[in-house]
Design an enzyme around this catalytic site. Structure first.
Site, PDB file in Angstrom:
ATOM      1  N   ASP A   1      40.675 -51.055   9.296  1.00 29.13           N
ATOM      2  CA  ASP A   1      40.554 -49.959   8.349  1.00 29.13           C
ATOM      3  C   ASP A   1      39.800 -50.450   7.115  1.00 29.13           C
ATOM      4  O   ASP A   1      39.831 -51.635   6.793  1.00 29.13           O
ATOM      5  CB  ASP A   1      41.957 -49.478   7.956  1.00 29.13           C
ATOM      6  CG  ASP A   1      41.970 -48.019   7.522  1.00 29.13           C
ATOM      7  OD1 ASP A   1      40.893 -47.382   7.518  1.00 29.13           O
ATOM      8  OD2 ASP A   1      43.062 -47.521   7.199  1.00 29.13           O
TER       9      ASP A   1
ATOM     10  N   THR B   1      35.299 -45.067   4.651  1.00 28.67           N
ATOM     11  CA  THR B   1      34.967 -43.854   3.909  1.00 28.67           C
ATOM     12  C   THR B   1      33.545 -43.964   3.361  1.00 28.67           C
ATOM     13  O   THR B   1      33.002 -43.005   2.844  1.00 28.67           O
ATOM     14  CB  THR B   1      35.927 -43.664   2.716  1.00 28.67           C
ATOM     15  OG1 THR B   1      36.009 -44.910   2.010  1.00 28.67           O
ATOM     16  CG2 THR B   1      37.306 -43.268   3.194  1.00 28.67           C
TER      17      THR B   1
ATOM     18  N   ARG C   1      45.035 -33.814   6.152  1.00 31.98           N
ATOM     19  CA  ARG C   1      46.125 -34.458   5.411  1.00 31.98           C
ATOM     20  C   ARG C   1      46.649 -33.532   4.317  1.00 31.98           C
ATOM     21  O   ARG C   1      47.863 -33.408   4.130  1.00 31.98           O
ATOM     22  CB  ARG C   1      45.646 -35.773   4.789  1.00 31.98           C
ATOM     23  CG  ARG C   1      46.664 -36.344   3.784  1.00 31.98           C
ATOM     24  CD  ARG C   1      46.321 -37.747   3.326  1.00 31.98           C
ATOM     25  NE  ARG C   1      46.457 -38.692   4.407  1.00 31.98           N
ATOM     26  CZ  ARG C   1      45.569 -39.637   4.694  1.00 31.98           C
ATOM     27  NH1 ARG C   1      44.483 -39.759   3.963  1.00 31.98           N
ATOM     28  NH2 ARG C   1      45.779 -40.443   5.696  1.00 31.98           N
TER      29      ARG C   1
ATOM     30  N   LYS D   1      40.618 -40.515  10.839  1.00 29.65           N
ATOM     31  CA  LYS D   1      40.079 -41.791  11.346  1.00 29.65           C
ATOM     32  C   LYS D   1      41.179 -42.662  11.956  1.00 29.65           C
ATOM     33  O   LYS D   1      41.038 -43.153  13.074  1.00 29.65           O
ATOM     34  CB  LYS D   1      39.354 -42.558  10.221  1.00 29.65           C
ATOM     35  CG  LYS D   1      38.160 -41.804   9.653  1.00 29.65           C
ATOM     36  CD  LYS D   1      37.451 -42.582   8.575  1.00 29.65           C
ATOM     37  CE  LYS D   1      38.306 -42.817   7.335  1.00 29.65           C
ATOM     38  NZ  LYS D   1      38.707 -41.566   6.645  1.00 29.65           N
ATOM     39  N   THR D   2      42.267 -42.846  11.209  1.00 24.27           N
ATOM     40  CA  THR D   2      43.368 -43.660  11.733  1.00 24.27           C
ATOM     41  C   THR D   2      43.939 -43.022  12.997  1.00 24.27           C
ATOM     42  O   THR D   2      44.233 -43.703  13.983  1.00 24.27           O
ATOM     43  CB  THR D   2      44.462 -43.811  10.662  1.00 24.27           C
ATOM     44  OG1 THR D   2      43.890 -44.467   9.518  1.00 24.27           O
ATOM     45  CG2 THR D   2      45.634 -44.635  11.169  1.00 24.27           C
TER      46      THR D   2
HETATM   47  N1  LIG Z   1      41.944 -33.421  14.107  1.00 27.19           N
HETATM   48  C1  LIG Z   1      43.235 -33.436  13.710  1.00 27.19           C
HETATM   49  N2  LIG Z   1      44.150 -32.692  14.350  1.00 27.19           N
HETATM   50  C2  LIG Z   1      45.430 -32.675  13.928  1.00 27.19           C
HETATM   51  N3  LIG Z   1      45.905 -33.426  12.905  1.00 27.19           N
HETATM   52  C3  LIG Z   1      45.040 -34.208  12.249  1.00 27.19           C
HETATM   53  C4  LIG Z   1      43.668 -34.264  12.633  1.00 27.19           C
HETATM   54  N4  LIG Z   1      43.039 -35.129  11.814  1.00 27.19           N
HETATM   55  C5  LIG Z   1      43.965 -35.595  10.972  1.00 27.19           C
HETATM   56  N5  LIG Z   1      45.176 -35.054  11.217  1.00 27.19           N
HETATM   57  C6  LIG Z   1      46.410 -35.319  10.474  1.00 27.19           C
HETATM   58  O1  LIG Z   1      46.078 -35.600   9.123  1.00 27.19           O
HETATM   59  C7  LIG Z   1      46.769 -36.760   8.657  1.00 27.19           C
HETATM   60  C8  LIG Z   1      45.763 -37.761   8.133  1.00 27.19           C
HETATM   61  O2  LIG Z   1      44.989 -38.280   9.198  1.00 27.19           O
HETATM   62  P1  LIG Z   1      44.488 -39.796   9.216  1.00 27.19           P
HETATM   63  O3  LIG Z   1      44.071 -40.113  10.612  1.00 27.19           O
HETATM   64  O4  LIG Z   1      45.525 -40.692   8.631  1.00 27.19           O
HETATM   65  O5  LIG Z   1      43.207 -39.719   8.264  1.00 27.19           O
HETATM   66  P2  LIG Z   1      42.250 -40.895   7.735  1.00 27.19           P
HETATM   67  O6  LIG Z   1      42.623 -42.150   8.444  1.00 27.19           O
HETATM   68  O7  LIG Z   1      40.861 -40.414   8.047  1.00 27.19           O
HETATM   69  O8  LIG Z   1      42.482 -40.959   6.248  1.00 27.19           O
HETATM   70  C9  LIG Z   1      47.616 -37.266   9.811  1.00 27.19           C
HETATM   71  O9  LIG Z   1      48.941 -36.855   9.623  1.00 27.19           O
HETATM   72  C10 LIG Z   1      47.063 -36.572  11.028  1.00 27.19           C
HETATM   73  O10 LIG Z   1      48.106 -36.215  11.887  1.00 27.19           O
HETATM   74 MG   LIG Z   2      43.332 -43.928   7.571  1.00 23.40          MG
END
Ligand SMILES: Nc1ncnc2c1ncn2[C@@H]1O[C@H](COP(=O)(O)OP(=O)(O)O)[C@@H](O)[C@H]1O
Ligand SMILES: [Mg+2]
Length: 356
Positions: free
Chosen positions: A128, A177, A236, A83-84
């Protein structure tokens, strides 16, 4: 237990978490720094989530053609799925700057008013954990999102008055989430909602191979496959396990990240072939061995594994339920057939077991 001070307990819990956190989906501050280097920077680099990616790509292209800020975007889905990352990509693809804040960081509506009134035209505001915004801030946000206006309150008490301030067009990207917790009026103000789902193993393999390239470590396809299958559908976790396998390869191996290294490393870290860690397995063991497969109440189960009920419920259970290993019934938790199989145990005869 009774004579322990609260600080000791805190420490104990933290230690346990530290020892068992390898497959938890959320990240701490240290990890976030490591993650920044691995984030895809464009939609093309973003692996998987084809539907959301396609839809988002249309939204962004259309906005770029019109030369206008796109509709507000809501991203929902479990932690660690991107998401981030997507919020950053949205800003990058629009060539816009990104402002980052979060529901819990905004204590008062005034904090949000300050952020909003300082936005420049076309900026992307990433909110967020938007489901954790306080009610007054939420109401301020409705108006800002719909009418591009914020009412700035001047003065105090009976003499206070609200001065409407027009905002330039901007785009809110909200992440949550728990989409179900968002009040309908807030949800309705997003022109586009993308739901992120757990990744397939072959997608995680691609994430891993990409990360290995960025980290400049020699990861074989077989090792990527092995790590992917233990990563709980979560990029992650995949990236985290990759870093731990790299540690093992550098310290105990010859530096190469092959199948043998991946297996040996994940054994050291007690992440099993389904991505279960020690806590997950002790919950299953207790359910099957001590309680004959259940049903057993959450509290009893938690005592049996020496954890707080909340830890069992929020940390271990969601994945065990999703994997079809544990079932929740009105009478308590039950071990499903896959749990017995995973532990290499034979379930008691069907007649003796209660599956609701
Ligand atoms: N589709 C994707 N392709 C490559 N790396 C990803 C992908 N989705 C997430 N990641 C990696 O996973 C990690 C967590 O992603 P993040 O965007 O912070 O998740 P969220 O915000 O949903 O908790 C980051 O280091 C990101 O680079
Ligand atoms: Mg996040």
């Amino acid at each position: 237990m009774a004579e322990r001070h609260e600080e000791d307990l805190d420490e104990l819990v933290t230690e346990r978490f530290a020892a068992q956190s390898l497959v938890r989906p959320d990240a701490d501050a240290v990890e976030r720094a490591a993650e920044a280097a691995l984030r895809p920077r464009s939609l093309d680099e973003f692996v998987g989530q084809r539907v959301v990616r396609d839809q988002l790509s249309l939204v962004l292209q259309a906005a770029r053609r019109r030369g206008r800020a796109p509709d507000h975007v809501l991203l929902s889905g479990p932690p660690g799925l991107g998401k981030t990352t997507l919020a950053m990509i949205i800003a990058a693809e629009l060539g816009a700057s990104l402002r980052v804040t979060s529901g819990p960081a905004i204590q008062h509506a005034g904090d949000l008013a300050a952020v909003l009134s300082s936005l420049e035209e076309g900026e992307v505001l990433f909110l967020d954990e938007i489901h954790r915004l306080a009610r007054p801030a939420e109401e301020l946000l409705y108006v800002a999102m719909e009418d591009f206006r914020v009412d700035v309150v001047v003065g105090k008490g009976a003499g206070a008055s609200a001065i409407p301030l027009a905002l330039p067009p901007f785009t809110v990207v909200g992440a949550t989430t728990r989409a179900g917790l968002l009040p309908a009026p807030l949800r309705d103000r997003f022109g586009f909602t993308g739901h992120l789902d757990f990744y397939a193993d072959d997608e995680l393999e691609r994430v891993l191979l990409r990360s290995a390239g960025l980290l400049d470590v020699p990861l074989t396809h077989q090792a990527a496959h092995e790590i992917a299958s233990r990563s709980r559908g979560t990029p992650r976790i995949a990236n985290r396990l990759l870093r731990r396998v790299r540690d093992w390869a550098e310290v105990r191996g010859d530096g190469s990240l092959d199948l043998a290294a991946a297996r040996a490393a994940l054994e050291v870290y007690e992440v099993d072939r389904r991505g279960l860690d020690r806590l997950d397995r002790s919950v299953l063991e207790a359910l099957c061995r001590r309680f004959g497969g259940g049903p057993v109440g959450l509290t009893t189960l938690a005592v049996a594994v020496g954890e707080e009920p909340e830890t069992v419920e929020t940390v271990a259970e969601p994945f065990l339920v999703r994997e079809g290993l544990v079932g929740r019934t009105p009478r308590g938790r039950v071990a499903l057939p896959a749990a017995w199989a995973h532990l290499g145990l034979t379930p008691p005869s069907e007649t003796g077991t209660l599956f609701a």
